[in-house]
Motif scaffolding. Structure first.
Motif, PDB file in Angstrom:
ATOM      1  N   ILE A  10     -21.242  85.115   2.630  1.00 54.67           N
ATOM      2  CA  ILE A  10     -21.887  85.884   1.562  1.00 54.67           C
ATOM      3  C   ILE A  10     -22.913  86.842   2.164  1.00 54.67           C
ATOM      4  O   ILE A  10     -22.994  88.008   1.776  1.00 54.67           O
ATOM      5  CB  ILE A  10     -22.547  84.954   0.532  1.00 54.67           C
ATOM      6  N   ILE A  11     -23.699  86.352   3.104  1.00 52.08           N
ATOM      7  CA  ILE A  11     -24.704  87.210   3.749  1.00 52.08           C
ATOM      8  C   ILE A  11     -24.022  88.351   4.484  1.00 52.08           C
ATOM      9  O   ILE A  11     -24.424  89.513   4.364  1.00 52.08           O
ATOM     10  CB  ILE A  11     -25.593  86.383   4.704  1.00 52.08           C
ATOM     11  N   GLU A  12     -22.962  88.047   5.238  1.00 49.30           N
ATOM     12  CA  GLU A  12     -22.281  89.086   6.022  1.00 49.30           C
ATOM     13  C   GLU A  12     -21.547  90.096   5.145  1.00 49.30           C
ATOM     14  O   GLU A  12     -21.463  91.270   5.502  1.00 49.30           O
ATOM     15  CB  GLU A  12     -21.315  88.451   7.014  1.00 49.30           C
ATOM     16  N   ASN A  13     -20.999  89.662   4.019  1.00 50.60           N
ATOM     17  CA  ASN A  13     -20.211  90.570   3.171  1.00 50.60           C
ATOM     18  C   ASN A  13     -21.036  91.301   2.127  1.00 50.60           C
ATOM     19  O   ASN A  13     -20.664  92.404   1.709  1.00 50.60           O
ATOM     20  CB  ASN A  13     -19.081  89.804   2.480  1.00 50.60           C
ATOM     21  N   GLU A  14     -22.131  90.713   1.670  1.00 46.75           N
ATOM     22  CA  GLU A  14     -22.892  91.295   0.564  1.00 46.75           C
ATOM     23  C   GLU A  14     -24.212  91.930   0.971  1.00 46.75           C
ATOM     24  O   GLU A  14     -24.640  92.907   0.371  1.00 46.75           O
ATOM     25  CB  GLU A  14     -23.167  90.222  -0.509  1.00 46.75           C
ATOM     26  N   ILE A  15     -24.888  91.386   1.966  1.00 45.85           N
ATOM     27  CA  ILE A  15     -26.233  91.867   2.315  1.00 45.85           C
ATOM     28  C   ILE A  15     -26.236  92.722   3.574  1.00 45.85           C
ATOM     29  O   ILE A  15     -26.803  93.812   3.592  1.00 45.85           O
ATOM     30  CB  ILE A  15     -27.207  90.677   2.454  1.00 45.85           C
ATOM     31  N   VAL A  16     -25.588  92.250   4.642  1.00 39.44           N
ATOM     32  CA  VAL A  16     -25.627  92.958   5.924  1.00 39.44           C
ATOM     33  C   VAL A  16     -25.079  94.384   5.833  1.00 39.44           C
ATOM     34  O   VAL A  16     -25.636  95.283   6.458  1.00 39.44           O
ATOM     35  CB  VAL A  16     -24.917  92.131   7.026  1.00 39.44           C
ATOM     36  N   PRO A  17     -24.007  94.664   5.063  1.00 37.71           N
ATOM     37  CA  PRO A  17     -23.552  96.064   4.972  1.00 37.71           C
ATOM     38  C   PRO A  17     -24.596  97.015   4.383  1.00 37.71           C
ATOM     39  O   PRO A  17     -24.532  98.222   4.616  1.00 37.71           O
ATOM     40  CB  PRO A  17     -22.324  95.996   4.064  1.00 37.71           C
ATOM     41  N   ASN A  18     -25.560  96.502   3.646  1.00 38.71           N
ATOM     42  CA  ASN A  18     -26.608  97.338   3.056  1.00 38.71           C
ATOM     43  C   ASN A  18     -27.787  97.565   4.000  1.00 38.71           C
ATOM     44  O   ASN A  18     -28.665  98.362   3.690  1.00 38.71           O
ATOM     45  CB  ASN A  18     -27.119  96.710   1.760  1.00 38.71           C
ATOM     46  N   LEU A  19     -27.803  96.863   5.113  1.00 36.23           N
ATOM     47  CA  LEU A  19     -28.902  97.007   6.076  1.00 36.23           C
ATOM     48  C   LEU A  19     -28.608  98.161   7.034  1.00 36.23           C
ATOM     49  O   LEU A  19     -27.461  98.340   7.444  1.00 36.23           O
ATOM     50  CB  LEU A  19     -29.092  95.713   6.863  1.00 36.23           C
ATOM     51  N   PRO A  20     -29.634  98.927   7.404  1.00 42.26           N
ATOM     52  CA  PRO A  20     -29.397 100.038   8.330  1.00 42.26           C
ATOM     53  C   PRO A  20     -29.121  99.519   9.745  1.00 42.26           C
ATOM     54  O   PRO A  20     -29.708  98.534  10.190  1.00 42.26           O
ATOM     55  CB  PRO A  20     -30.707 100.830   8.274  1.00 42.26           C
ATOM     56  N   LYS A  21     -28.218 100.176  10.411  1.00 44.51           N
ATOM     57  CA  LYS A  21     -27.919  99.836  11.799  1.00 44.51           C
ATOM     58  C   LYS A  21     -28.950 100.512  12.703  1.00 44.51           C
ATOM     59  O   LYS A  21     -29.284 101.670  12.494  1.00 44.51           O
ATOM     60  CB  LYS A  21     -26.521 100.322  12.182  1.00 44.51           C
ATOM     61  N   PRO A  22     -29.471  99.799  13.703  1.00 43.48           N
ATOM     62  CA  PRO A  22     -30.459 100.422  14.598  1.00 43.48           C
ATOM     63  C   PRO A  22     -29.807 101.534  15.417  1.00 43.48           C
ATOM     64  O   PRO A  22     -28.743 101.361  15.986  1.00 43.48           O
ATOM     65  CB  PRO A  22     -30.933  99.276  15.471  1.00 43.48           C
ATOM     66  N   LYS A  23     -30.456 102.689  15.440  1.00 39.67           N
ATOM     67  CA  LYS A  23     -29.920 103.841  16.163  1.00 39.67           C
ATOM     68  C   LYS A  23     -30.461 103.907  17.586  1.00 39.67           C
ATOM     69  O   LYS A  23     -29.788 104.346  18.493  1.00 39.67           O
ATOM     70  CB  LYS A  23     -30.257 105.120  15.407  1.00 39.67           C
ATOM     71  N   ASP A  83     -33.045  98.182  -2.688  1.00 38.36           N
ATOM     72  CA  ASP A  83     -31.742  98.834  -2.788  1.00 38.36           C
ATOM     73  C   ASP A  83     -30.607  97.812  -2.739  1.00 38.36           C
ATOM     74  O   ASP A  83     -29.631  97.913  -3.489  1.00 38.36           O
ATOM     75  CB  ASP A  83     -31.560  99.854  -1.662  1.00 38.36           C
ATOM     76  N   CYS A  84     -30.745  96.833  -1.876  1.00 39.16           N
ATOM     77  CA  CYS A  84     -29.734  95.778  -1.767  1.00 39.16           C
ATOM     78  C   CYS A  84     -29.646  94.976  -3.061  1.00 39.16           C
ATOM     79  O   CYS A  84     -28.555  94.674  -3.545  1.00 39.16           O
ATOM     80  CB  CYS A  84     -30.067  94.871  -0.591  1.00 39.16           C
ATOM     81  N   TRP A  85     -30.792  94.637  -3.631  1.00 40.71           N
ATOM     82  CA  TRP A  85     -30.832  93.880  -4.888  1.00 40.71           C
ATOM     83  C   TRP A  85     -30.180  94.676  -6.020  1.00 40.71           C
ATOM     84  O   TRP A  85     -29.402  94.132  -6.803  1.00 40.71           O
ATOM     85  CB  TRP A  85     -32.272  93.535  -5.219  1.00 40.71           C
ATOM     86  N   ILE A  86     -30.461  95.964  -6.110  1.00 41.13           N
ATOM     87  CA  ILE A  86     -29.881  96.806  -7.157  1.00 41.13           C
ATOM     88  C   ILE A  86     -28.364  96.900  -6.989  1.00 41.13           C
ATOM     89  O   ILE A  86     -27.612  96.823  -7.968  1.00 41.13           O
ATOM     90  CB  ILE A  86     -30.548  98.197  -7.151  1.00 41.13           C
ATOM     91  N   LYS A  87     -27.898  97.055  -5.757  1.00 41.98           N
ATOM     92  CA  LYS A  87     -26.452  97.119  -5.513  1.00 41.98           C
ATOM     93  C   LYS A  87     -25.767  95.809  -5.864  1.00 41.98           C
ATOM     94  O   LYS A  87     -24.683  95.803  -6.445  1.00 41.98           O
ATOM     95  CB  LYS A  87     -26.188  97.483  -4.050  1.00 41.98           C
ATOM     96  N   LEU A  88     -26.399  94.683  -5.518  1.00 46.61           N
ATOM     97  CA  LEU A  88     -25.819  93.384  -5.859  1.00 46.61           C
ATOM     98  C   LEU A  88     -25.769  93.174  -7.370  1.00 46.61           C
ATOM     99  O   LEU A  88     -24.793  92.647  -7.904  1.00 46.61           O
ATOM    100  CB  LEU A  88     -26.606  92.258  -5.193  1.00 46.61           C
ATOM    101  N   LEU A  89     -26.839  93.580  -8.068  1.00 48.34           N
ATOM    102  CA  LEU A  89     -26.853  93.437  -9.523  1.00 48.34           C
ATOM    103  C   LEU A  89     -25.808  94.325 -10.192  1.00 48.34           C
ATOM    104  O   LEU A  89     -25.113  93.896 -11.108  1.00 48.34           O
ATOM    105  CB  LEU A  89     -28.239  93.765 -10.085  1.00 48.34           C
ATOM    106  N   SER A  90     -25.696  95.560  -9.736  1.00 49.45           N
ATOM    107  CA  SER A  90     -24.721  96.461 -10.351  1.00 49.45           C
ATOM    108  C   SER A  90     -23.293  96.022 -10.038  1.00 49.45           C
ATOM    109  O   SER A  90     -22.398  96.171 -10.878  1.00 49.45           O
ATOM    110  CB  SER A  90     -24.953  97.901  -9.896  1.00 49.45           C
TER     111      SER A  90
END
Length: 124
Positions: A10-23, A83-90
């Motif tokens: 759940i963490i890898e599929n729902e939350i991690v994609p919304n996190l920015p990747k370090p550049k 932003d992650c919370w809003i995306k999960l709710l929507s």
């Protein structure tokens, strides 16, 4: 033994994609899913950052609580959690059952709206 607040998938599929990747700069030694799990553990239990059981929350590369706090603070400043919370709710809007929730129409009176020096002292 590794504590799990949410399932790793759940963490890898729902939350991690919304996190920015370090550049550039600091790349985390541990997977982002484990860092998120550690942050969720802290938020769920309310334990202080210094007493976070990091040895029990990471599988291989154990981070310090300062490193976990660094990621948490960085994502808070950039509104990543919101932003992650809003995306999960929507995304899961149809699964929410708000039939038992009561919402108030009246607004709350602000305490800060009173004038200075005008306190009621019970007739004194």
């Amino acid at each position: 033994m590794m504590y799990q607040v949410l399932d790793k998938d759940i963490i890898e599929n729902e939350i991690v994609p919304n996190l920015p990747k370090p550049k550039r700069g600091f790349f985390p030694k541990a997977p982002l899913a484990e860092i998120v799990n550690c942050i969720l553990y802290k938020l769920k239990t309310g334990v202080q950052w210094a007493y976070l059981p990091v040895k029990s929350l990471f599988a291989e590369n154990v981070l310090t609580y300062q490193s976990v706090f660094y990621h948490f603070r960085k994502w808070c400043v950039k509104n990543i959690w919101q932003d992650c919370w809003i995306k999960l709710l929507s995304k899961n809007k149809s699964k929410l059952d708000l039939s038992q929730c009561r919402f108030r129409r009246e607004s709350y009176i602000s305490i800060t709206g009173r004038r200075r020096g005008r306190l009621s002292r019970g007739g004194l």
